[in-house]
Write an enzyme that holds these catalytic residues in place. Structure first.
Site, short mmCIF file in Angstrom:
data_model
loop_
_atom_site.label_atom_id
_atom_site.label_comp_id
_atom_site.label_asym_id
_atom_site.label_seq_id
_atom_site.Cartn_x
_atom_site.Cartn_y
_atom_site.Cartn_z
CB CYS A 93 -0.91 -0.01 1.22
SG CYS A 93 -1.82 1.54 1.49
CB CYS A 96 -0.32 2.20 5.87
SG CYS A 96 -1.13 0.71 5.22
CB CYS A 154 -5.11 -0.52 2.48
SG CYS A 154 -3.91 -0.94 3.78
CB CYS A 157 -4.15 3.26 5.83
SG CYS A 157 -3.90 2.86 4.09
CB CYS A 177 -9.06 -4.28 -11.57
SG CYS A 177 -8.70 -3.14 -12.91
#
EC number: 1.8.4.12
Length: 208
Positions: A93, A96, A154, A157, A177
């Site tokens: 991510c 984070c 995510c 976060c 995707c």
């Protein structure tokens, strides 16, 4: 006469259902307890909820990265730096730095965005009904409620990653995707790493 009444009832059910889908798709993004912008060095790699400081995040991310992750934007197809990227490693991510996807599950779907057929751990992402409509055509969604998409965020976060579809390869049949702007790559062998190449693009568009 009965068939006509049933048809009207179904139509009314669909119309009243749409606002509920919109509310569900927004409620988590409005939660201030799911936001983070601090340095990666202070974080471990577990899916614990973190707080995002939007002002600090604006300074750290590019405008496209911010719009995609914080405003659920979508980069233009075939422009992301990871669309044709196949080095071995892990995709994290961008907000984070939590590990989310592996190069082992990445494949070329031809859709124009990085595609994965699985996540590293189901607990590292959350799935949400997304009733946003490309082009704002709400009548299209009312007529075809099956077009409501599944958004991927995510779990740590709450950053927007992309969407997941049921048209991927075996064994999962999933196609995650994912926007290149929402992830960063960590090479399994830093000595052989080469920087990914992105195609210049304008602001993201809300379509995927």
């Amino acid at each position: 006469m009965f068939a006509l009444s049933a048809r009207h009832a179904l139509r009314r059910t669909r119309i009243f259902a749409i606002p509920r889908f919109f509310a569900d798709s927004r409620q988590d993004s409005d939660n201030p307890d799911k936001r983070y912008s601090g340095p990666a060095a202070t974080m471990d790699n577990k899916s614990e909820k973190v707080t995002v400081n939007k002002e600090e995040l604006r300074k750290r991310l590019t405008p496209v990265q911010y719009q995609v992750t914080q405003e659920a934007g979508t980069e233009r197809p075939f422009t992301g730096c990871y669309n044709k990227h196949y080095e071995k490693g892990v995709y994290q991510c961008i907000v984070c730095h939590q590990d989310l996807f592996s190069s082992e599950t990445k494949y070329d779907s031809g859709c124009g965005w990085p595609a994965f057929n699985d996540v590293l751990d189901k607990g590292k992402v959350t799935l949400h009904r997304d009733a946003s409509i490309p082009g704002g055509n709400i009548l299209l969604l009312i007529a075809h409620p099956e077009r409501i998409r599944t958004e991927v965020r995510c779990a740590r976060c709450n950053a927007h990653m992309g969407h997941v579809f049921e048209d991927g390869p075996k064994p999962t049949r999933k196609r995650y995707c994912i926007n290149s702007a929402s992830i960063e790559f960590v090479n399994a062998d830093p000595a052989t790493s080469s920087p990914p190449v992105a195609t210049p693009t304008a602001a993201p568009i809300a379509q995927q």
